[in-house]
Scaffold this active site. Structure first.
Site, PDB file in Angstrom:
ATOM      1  N   HIS A 469       0.830  -1.203   0.000  1.00  0.00           N
ATOM      2  CA  HIS A 469       0.000   0.000   0.000  1.00  0.00           C
ATOM      3  C   HIS A 469       0.871   1.263   0.000  1.00  0.00           C
ATOM      4  O   HIS A 469       0.729   2.134  -0.853  1.00  0.00           O
ATOM      5  CB  HIS A 469      -0.904  -0.041   1.244  1.00  0.00           C
ATOM      6  CG  HIS A 469      -1.747   1.179   1.444  1.00  0.00           C
ATOM      7  ND1 HIS A 469      -3.102   1.179   1.234  1.00  0.00           N
ATOM      8  CD2 HIS A 469      -1.437   2.439   1.830  1.00  0.00           C
ATOM      9  CE1 HIS A 469      -3.589   2.391   1.480  1.00  0.00           C
ATOM     10  NE2 HIS A 469      -2.587   3.174   1.849  1.00  0.00           N
ATOM     11  N   GLU A 470       1.780   1.316   0.962  1.00  0.00           N
ATOM     12  CA  GLU A 470       2.620   2.515   1.061  1.00  0.00           C
ATOM     13  C   GLU A 470       3.527   2.643  -0.152  1.00  0.00           C
ATOM     14  O   GLU A 470       3.820   3.742  -0.613  1.00  0.00           O
ATOM     15  CB  GLU A 470       3.432   2.519   2.363  1.00  0.00           C
ATOM     16  CG  GLU A 470       2.586   2.506   3.640  1.00  0.00           C
ATOM     17  CD  GLU A 470       1.526   3.593   3.695  1.00  0.00           C
ATOM     18  OE1 GLU A 470       1.690   4.642   3.045  1.00  0.00           O
ATOM     19  OE2 GLU A 470       0.498   3.383   4.384  1.00  0.00           O
ATOM     20  N   HIS A 473       1.648   4.495  -2.790  1.00  0.00           N
ATOM     21  CA  HIS A 473       1.741   5.955  -2.616  1.00  0.00           C
ATOM     22  C   HIS A 473       3.096   6.449  -3.132  1.00  0.00           C
ATOM     23  O   HIS A 473       3.197   7.480  -3.778  1.00  0.00           O
ATOM     24  CB  HIS A 473       1.643   6.319  -1.135  1.00  0.00           C
ATOM     25  CG  HIS A 473       0.253   6.279  -0.571  1.00  0.00           C
ATOM     26  ND1 HIS A 473      -0.807   6.939  -1.149  1.00  0.00           N
ATOM     27  CD2 HIS A 473      -0.248   5.678   0.540  1.00  0.00           C
ATOM     28  CE1 HIS A 473      -1.898   6.745  -0.414  1.00  0.00           C
ATOM     29  NE2 HIS A 473      -1.587   5.980   0.612  1.00  0.00           N
ATOM     30  N   HIS A 476       3.246   6.664  -6.799  1.00  0.00           N
ATOM     31  CA  HIS A 476       2.437   7.797  -7.249  1.00  0.00           C
ATOM     32  C   HIS A 476       3.284   9.072  -7.189  1.00  0.00           C
ATOM     33  O   HIS A 476       3.372   9.836  -8.149  1.00  0.00           O
ATOM     34  CB  HIS A 476       1.205   7.907  -6.342  1.00  0.00           C
ATOM     35  CG  HIS A 476       0.164   8.886  -6.788  1.00  0.00           C
ATOM     36  ND1 HIS A 476      -0.821   9.328  -5.944  1.00  0.00           N
ATOM     37  CD2 HIS A 476      -0.053   9.512  -7.967  1.00  0.00           C
ATOM     38  CE1 HIS A 476      -1.609  10.173  -6.591  1.00  0.00           C
ATOM     39  NE2 HIS A 476      -1.156  10.316  -7.815  1.00  0.00           N
TER      40      HIS A 476
HETATM   41 ZN   LIG Z   1      -2.795   5.232   2.149  1.00  0.00          ZN
END
Ligand SMILES: [Zn+2]
Length: 688
Positions: A469-470, A473, A476
């Site tokens: 998940h991290e 980010h 991104h």
């Molecule tokens: Zn998040």
């Protein structure tokens, strides 16, 4: 002056000297940068000649650039390596900095310059990112009070300063209260049910404190195994109650702060002409209004409710089956415990049996390999980059053309000087131009199960998802190709920002992806096929409970920021408890005070306030977007390239729904999420 006497926070560049930054540097550096920023701001309206994009919008962007950067670095250090000096210095500069930031939109000459520019032919002819930047800047100024009279502006500034102070203290109280708790058990037999890894961790934790026995804390890797596995109900109850009442002890009581924060947010929204704080915050998001966000939450609740009731009845029935018809009703501190037992009985699946396959090091290599497959990048160690702690590792992302588009830090283990949770922070968001590719700098931080002695760090599956998940980010931020800093990277609407992160979690469930990295740390064997099948089958186990929990947080957040009225509804903690109870599988204790440690809503002036629904909103987007990878290839370079160029690279340079449509060819539907959670059969059509 010798180098050691210089302030490392001044003249800060891409290589940040973390080893030299101390609390004493914060105040002088911020003072100087504030003075510079003020001078730039004052100069903006007095520019000679006609108003242009350069002397108005670009100049405005540059006002806060260095100050933003330094505050980001200091805030980051406060999160990962705080000291009493650093914390005090950060708290001391916070009010003045936030006053300056909120004062920008309140400056009459600057607002007039902006309006004058907007009226020019040049402004009217803008297209693309520049057009969007102008429109967003004007809307931001209005939401920040640019059109208020002097009295209104003064009051708004006071509110913002008070909110900054209160929310900072709120976060510090949560950290202090979390750290203040410890439960030390003397006897091994009190730990019955607990997995070996958790026992060893508790022993190591006690030893580190010079204690004998087993030490448990409120940090997730210590707390969660107790709630899930420990047979002793009384200890679970004690831990649960301590957790649910964090930051309510006299010296660290956040409950009055919550009330005051809500009152101030409400006053602020009304001052700016909005019905509620939710409407103020959401105008700029995909949802657009508090009402639309609540409707979304309500739609999902309607889909989940009957499944939720059924799951809870099943859990009680299971307890009665194993303990007899007179077994007591399930309490909140029993839920995870019996759910885990039922999961094992039903699927013959124990979460812990996966841990040996998930060494943190290989999980990290795995997510790097997936990024390489999808985006054609190479991720390699960057040993020359210096971090703030010896356990932090550093890497760089190299594009197919050889350009190093990002350098990043990975800081995975808990420390007392580090805040809890997992997060990604962009330290430098590079600006892109056709001639100069962007270079970014970011941090991936977590509090995962650490290595013990010679044993490598072995994660559970949820922790692997967190890591992915991290990293989403991070990609991104690291993929940004936007020509304007404030619209670049992860500076996107809050209900869009979790799409790039949550979509990565999907790969943790696919055999082809797991085979890249999930290997037994001793035998190097992949996860045996039957175990993997059971893990996948168990995925939808109590999915309605998981959804209801998130919807409860979203609903309490929206209710507090849309409906709550201090005169009518009184104590927000009790008001919130009543709402959370309706979403809870078991009645909550009367002193349950989750709002006192709900950092998402209250540890920054806005943060996730009125935006907690974004997690579910983004889940709709991530499940739907992932369906394209499932259809066209999990490691498809073509789909990866489309996702990166249409979504990851674009930051906030266009409306998120436009970006989404460019990737998917249509607007999102709920179908993929409900199907993934087992709440509808495959092929049912549901509109958002
Ligand atoms: Zn998040």
């Amino acid at each position: 002056m010798p180098e050691s006497h210089e302030n490392p926070l001044l003249g800060l560049g891409y290589e940040i000297p973390f080893d030299r930054i101390r609390g004493e540097h914060v105040q002088p550096a911020v003072k100087e940068l504030l003075a510079e920023a003020k001078a730039r701001l004052d100069a903006l309206p007095t520019a000679t000649g006609p108003r242009t994009f350069e002397n108005t919008i670009t100049a405005l962007e540059q006002v806060t650039e260095q100050l933003d950067f330094v505050m980001g670095v200091v805030g980051h250090l406060e999160s990962v390596a705080t000291t009493p000096e650093l914390r005090a210095a950060y708290s001391a500069v916070q009010p003045e900095v936030s006053e300056f930031f909120s004062g920008i939109a309140l400056s009459e000459p600057v607002w007039n310059a902006l309006k004058a520019y907007a009226a020019t032919d040049e402004a009217k002819a803008l297209t693309g990112t520049r057009k969007r930047l102008l429109e967003k800047t004007i809307a931001d100024f209005k939401r920040s009070g640019a059109d208020l009279d002097p009295e209104g502006k003064k009051r708004l500034a006071e509110i913002d300063v008070e909110l900054a102070q209160l929310t900072l203290r709120y976060g510090q109280n949560v950290l202090d209260s979390t750290n203040a708790f410890e439960l030390v058990l003397r006897e091994r037999n009190e730990l019955a049910g607990l997995p070996e890894g958790a026992v060893l961790a508790a022993k190591a934790s006690a030893e580190a404190k010079g204690l004998s026995g087993y030490r448990f804390t409120m940090q997730a890797p210590s707390y969660l195994p107790v709630m899930t596995y420990l047979d002793d109900r009384a200890i679970r109850e004690r831990m649960y109650k301590a957790y649910a009442t964090r930051a309510t002890e006299a010296s660290l009581d956040n409950r009055p702060l919550v009330q005051r924060i809500l009152v101030l947010r409400r006053e602020k929204a009304r001052l700016l002409g909005f019905d509620s704080f939710a409407d103020l915050v959401l105008e700029d998001r995909m949802a657009k209004s508090g009402h639309a966000a609540r409707k979304f939450v309500q739609t999902l609740r309607d889909k989940a409710q009957t499944h939720f009731d059924r799951e809870n009845a099943e859990l009680q029935a299971y307890r009665n089956e194993i303990e007899g018809p007179d077994a007591p009703a399930i309490q909140p501190w029993d839920v995870a415990y019996y759910a885990e037992k039922l999961r094992r009985a039903r699927y013959d699946f124990d979460e812990e049996s996966l841990r040996p396959y998930f060494s943190a090091e290989r999980a990290l290599e795995g997510v790097f390999a997936i990024a390489s497959a999808l985006y054609g990048v190479r991720i390699e160690p960057s040993p020359e980059t210096k971090a703030w702690h010896e356990t932090v590792s550093t890497y760089r992302i190299v594009e197919p053309n050889g350009h190093a588009s990002a350098v990043f830090y990975v800081d995975l283990w808990p420390r007392e000087s580090k805040r809890d949770g997992a997060w990604m922070q962009g330290l430098v968001t590079g600006v892109w131009s056709p001639k100069i590719p962007a270079s970014h700098l970011e941090v991936l931080a977590g509090n995962l199960t650490p290595p013990i002695g010679d044993r490598p760090a072995l994660l559970n599956h949820r922790e692997v998802e967190t890591l992915f998940h991290e990293f989403g980010h991070l990609m991104h931020h690291a993929s940004s190709c936007v020509e304007v800093r404030t619209l670049a990277g992860t500076n996107v609407a809050w209900d869009f920002v979790e799409l790039p992160s949550q979509i990565m979690e999907n790969w943790c469930w696919e055999k082809e992806a797991l085979d890249l990295f999930a290997r037994h740390h001793e035998t190097n064997e992949p996860i045996p096929a039957p175990l993997l099948e059971r893990m996948r089958a168990a995925r939808t186990f109590r999915a309605a409970n998981a959804m209801m929990r998130q919807l409860g947080f979203a609903e309490v957040d929206l209710a507090l920021h849309v409906d709550w009225d201090p005169a009518r509804d009184g104590d927000p903690t009790a008001y919130g408890r009543e709402i959370l109870s309706r979403h809870s599988p078991a009645p909550l204790p009367v002193d349950h005070a989750m709002l006192a440690s709900f950092s998402h809503l209250f540890s920054s002036p806005v943060g996730y306030a009125a935006g907690y629904y974004s997690y579910k909103w983004a889940e709709v987007l991530d499940a739907d977007a992932f369906s394209r990878f499932k259809r066209e290839g999990l490691f498809s370079r073509e789909v990866g390239a489309a996702f990166r160029s249409e979504i990851l690279a674009r930051g906030d340079s266009d409306d998120p729904m436009v970006l989404y449509r460019r990737f998917m060819g249509r607007e999102p539907t709920l179908e993929a999420l409900l199907e993934r959670d087992g709440l509808i059969a495959s092929g049912t059509a549901v509109a958002v």
